[in-house]
Design a protein around this motif. Structure first.
Motif, short mmCIF file in Angstrom:
data_model
loop_
_atom_site.label_atom_id
_atom_site.label_comp_id
_atom_site.label_asym_id
_atom_site.label_seq_id
_atom_site.Cartn_x
_atom_site.Cartn_y
_atom_site.Cartn_z
N PHE A 1 0.82 -1.21 0.00
CA PHE A 1 0.00 0.00 0.00
C PHE A 1 0.86 1.27 0.00
O PHE A 1 0.37 2.34 -0.32
N GLU B 1 -3.98 2.02 -4.97
CA GLU B 1 -5.25 1.41 -5.37
C GLU B 1 -5.30 -0.11 -5.12
O GLU B 1 -6.31 -0.73 -5.42
N TYR B 2 -4.23 -0.68 -4.60
CA TYR B 2 -4.18 -2.13 -4.38
C TYR B 2 -5.31 -2.54 -3.44
O TYR B 2 -5.50 -1.94 -2.37
N ASP B 3 -6.05 -3.58 -3.84
CA ASP B 3 -7.20 -3.99 -3.05
C ASP B 3 -7.55 -5.43 -3.40
O ASP B 3 -7.51 -5.82 -4.56
N GLU C 1 -9.96 -9.03 -1.55
CA GLU C 1 -10.73 -9.58 -0.44
C GLU C 1 -10.29 -11.00 -0.18
O GLU C 1 -10.02 -11.76 -1.11
N GLU D 1 -10.03 -6.76 10.99
CA GLU D 1 -9.04 -6.32 10.01
C GLU D 1 -7.92 -5.50 10.61
O GLU D 1 -6.87 -5.35 10.02
#
Length: 144
Positions: free
Chosen positions: A64, A69-71, A73, A87
């Motif tokens: 990050f 924009e790294y994302d 789930e 989290e």
């Protein structure tokens, strides 16, 4: 506990700082325990050092910092295996492929290392159905 490391020589580490990879790492399934060691004083780059094999380690970073924009789930099975309930107890790192010139170094965003900081259970998770690849240039990014 005393361990031998690639870059830090022989050193004493606390048992509570050791990360436990139940399944090992892809390609290194026998390597189950690692420790995160700093590389320099800037808190940007670290070394994921095997506690079993002195010459085995990986340069890692918080993705990050470079990729705003790294994302992704985590699916339920990963959450359960890592015993993640909150989290705020999650740390994410990415393995870097370093070269002599930082401009040519890359980050593996397709396979982040996810750590439950409360239990020190860790896993390298291979993301599927994603546009992330194993080689994202650090040169195109700046530290955020």
């Amino acid at each position: 506990m005393n361990i031998k490391t690639k870059y830090h020589g022989s050193m004493e580490v606390k048992k509570q700082d050791i990360l436990h990879f139940h399944d090992g790492l892809p390609g290194f399934v026998e390597e189950k325990t690692f420790i995160v060691l700093p590389l320099g004083d800037d808190n940007v780059f670290y070394f994921l050092q095997s506690t079993q094999t002195p010459n085995l380690g990986f340069v890692i970073t918080n993705p990050f910092l470079f990729f705003k924009e790294y994302d992704f789930e985590l699916d339920t099975s990963h959450l359960q295996k890592l015993e993640i309930k909150d989290e705020e107890h999650v740390a994410v790192y990415t393995i870097l492929t370093m070269t002599d010139q930082i401009e040519q170094s890359t980050a593996n965003l397709q396979a982040p290392i996810v750590i439950n900081t409360k239990t020190n259970k860790a896993k390298q998770i291979i993301l599927t159905n994603t546009s992330y690849k194993t080689k994202h240039s650090l040169a195109k990014q700046s530290i955020k």
